[in-house]
Design a protein around this motif. Structure first.
Motif, PDB file in Angstrom:
ATOM      1  N   GLN A  94      -7.379  -1.846   3.068  1.00 16.23           N
ATOM      2  CA  GLN A  94      -8.181  -1.925   1.855  1.00 16.23           C
ATOM      3  C   GLN A  94      -7.577  -2.988   0.913  1.00 16.23           C
ATOM      4  O   GLN A  94      -8.036  -3.719   0.226  1.00 16.23           O
ATOM      5  CB  GLN A  94      -8.377  -0.539   1.326  1.00 16.23           C
ATOM      6  CG  GLN A  94      -9.325  -0.557  -0.046  1.00 16.23           C
ATOM      7  CD  GLN A  94     -10.620  -0.611   0.166  1.00 16.23           C
ATOM      8  OE1 GLN A  94     -11.040  -1.513   1.171  1.00 16.23           O
ATOM      9  NE2 GLN A  94     -11.357  -0.283  -0.817  1.00 16.23           N
ATOM     10  N   ASN A  95      -6.280  -2.708   0.682  1.00 13.72           N
ATOM     11  CA  ASN A  95      -5.486  -3.482  -0.268  1.00 13.72           C
ATOM     12  C   ASN A  95      -5.586  -5.050   0.339  1.00 13.72           C
ATOM     13  O   ASN A  95      -5.912  -6.163  -0.635  1.00 13.72           O
ATOM     14  CB  ASN A  95      -3.642  -3.439  -0.089  1.00 13.72           C
ATOM     15  CG  ASN A  95      -3.342  -2.175  -1.060  1.00 13.72           C
ATOM     16  OD1 ASN A  95      -4.340  -1.567  -1.735  1.00 13.72           O
ATOM     17  ND2 ASN A  95      -2.105  -2.365  -1.377  1.00 13.72           N
ATOM     18  N   ALA A 149       0.905  -1.190  -0.121  1.00 17.02           N
ATOM     19  CA  ALA A 149       0.103  -0.068   0.038  1.00 17.02           C
ATOM     20  C   ALA A 149       0.936   1.325   0.061  1.00 17.02           C
ATOM     21  O   ALA A 149       1.950   1.109   0.404  1.00 17.02           O
ATOM     22  CB  ALA A 149      -0.977   0.092   1.311  1.00 17.02           C
ATOM     23  N   SER A 176      -2.802   5.938   5.662  1.00 22.10           N
ATOM     24  CA  SER A 176      -1.843   5.006   4.983  1.00 22.10           C
ATOM     25  C   SER A 176      -2.190   3.643   5.429  1.00 22.10           C
ATOM     26  O   SER A 176      -2.191   2.853   4.729  1.00 22.10           O
ATOM     27  CB  SER A 176      -0.445   5.555   5.359  1.00 22.10           C
ATOM     28  OG  SER A 176      -0.030   6.785   4.822  1.00 22.10           O
ATOM     29  N   CYS A 189      -5.151   2.268   3.937  1.00 23.21           N
ATOM     30  CA  CYS A 189      -5.014   1.925   2.640  1.00 23.21           C
ATOM     31  C   CYS A 189      -4.405   0.434   2.535  1.00 23.21           C
ATOM     32  O   CYS A 189      -4.827  -0.614   1.625  1.00 23.21           O
ATOM     33  CB  CYS A 189      -3.909   2.772   1.733  1.00 23.21           C
ATOM     34  SG  CYS A 189      -4.398   4.494   1.318  1.00 23.21           S
ATOM     35  N   SER A 195       2.085   4.975   1.298  1.00 25.42           N
ATOM     36  CA  SER A 195       2.083   5.631   2.564  1.00 25.42           C
ATOM     37  C   SER A 195       2.679   6.892   2.611  1.00 25.42           C
ATOM     38  O   SER A 195       3.752   7.159   1.723  1.00 25.42           O
ATOM     39  CB  SER A 195       2.731   4.561   3.653  1.00 25.42           C
ATOM     40  OG  SER A 195       4.155   4.465   3.085  1.00 25.42           O
TER      41      SER A 195
END
Length: 216
Positions: free
Chosen positions: A138-139, A47, A132, A135, A49
């Motif tokens: 979510q990945n 992800a 961050s 994210c 960051s």
């Protein structure tokens, strides 16, 4: 179309994973193969960051007693949340809000300690460390859906109590309890919509142009 675009079938897969991702609460028996779990965590770790600080830390819970202790903390917060909801409390208590004891894998995602040393991109927006880490989550969620695994993000817990349970250093902060594993089926829509708790809002209600509240 950009020359950098994926082929049609690959693009369709990306959009399908996004559209069919669900916050899962119901899990069935099964396991997550070590190679698959490693692949999912690597996807999370890729992800973006802010300032390349990579603020996420993953704690895999493998001891049953620790899992049960986390479940007890979540249940305590569930009761407090119901009380805070007032007249909706009884309805809330009928919702299934986690699958901690049923899921194949349990992970805790935390923000690292010492984050104050990272200034790049955070001088005016220190919360970008949380953005961050979100994210990364979510990945993990999208990769899990593509692999046919369910995932649920549980946020009903006292961060200080969970940090103490998991012996986190001062400054580290848990932000998510992640339930991961096989499911019998994926919800056809967000579970809270299916249960009548809330309705998703269409994009056109949330898209402004040039200033707050201005339609296009």
């Amino acid at each position: 179309m950009s020359k950098h675009a994926f082929p049609d079938s690959q693009r369709a897969g990306v959009y399908r994973a996004i559209a069919e991702r669900r916050d899962m609460r119901h899990f069935c028996s099964g396991t997550v193969a070590p190679a698959l779990l490693a692949r999912l965590l690597e996807a999370a770790h890729q992800a973006p960051s802010v300032g390349l600080m990579q603020p996420w830390r993953f704690i895999r819970i493998t001891q049953r007693e620790v899992r049960e202790a986390i479940a007890e903390q979540v249940e305590a917060e569930r009761l407090l949340t119901a009380k805070a909801l007032g007249e909706r409390g009884d309805t809330f208590m009928q919702l299934k809000v986690e699958g901690i004891l049923e899921c194949a894998e349990l992970l805790v995602v935390a923000l690292m300690d010492g984050r104050e040393a990272h200034v790049f991109g955070r001088r005016t927006l220190p919360q970008m460390d949380l953005a961050s880490a979100a994210c990364a989550i979510q990945n993990l969620w999208l990769a899990a859906r593509a692999e046919g695994l369910g995932m649920g993000w549980v946020s009903l817990f006292d961060p200080q109590a969970l940090a103490a349970l998991l012996q986190m250093p001062v400054g580290a902060e848990p932000i998510a309890v992640i339930c991961l594993g096989p499911v019998a089926e994926f919800y056809s829509a967000p579970m809270l919509a299916l249960e009548g708790w809330a309705e998703p809002r269409p994009l056109d209600e949330l898209l402004y142009h040039n200033s707050w509240g201005a339609s296009g």
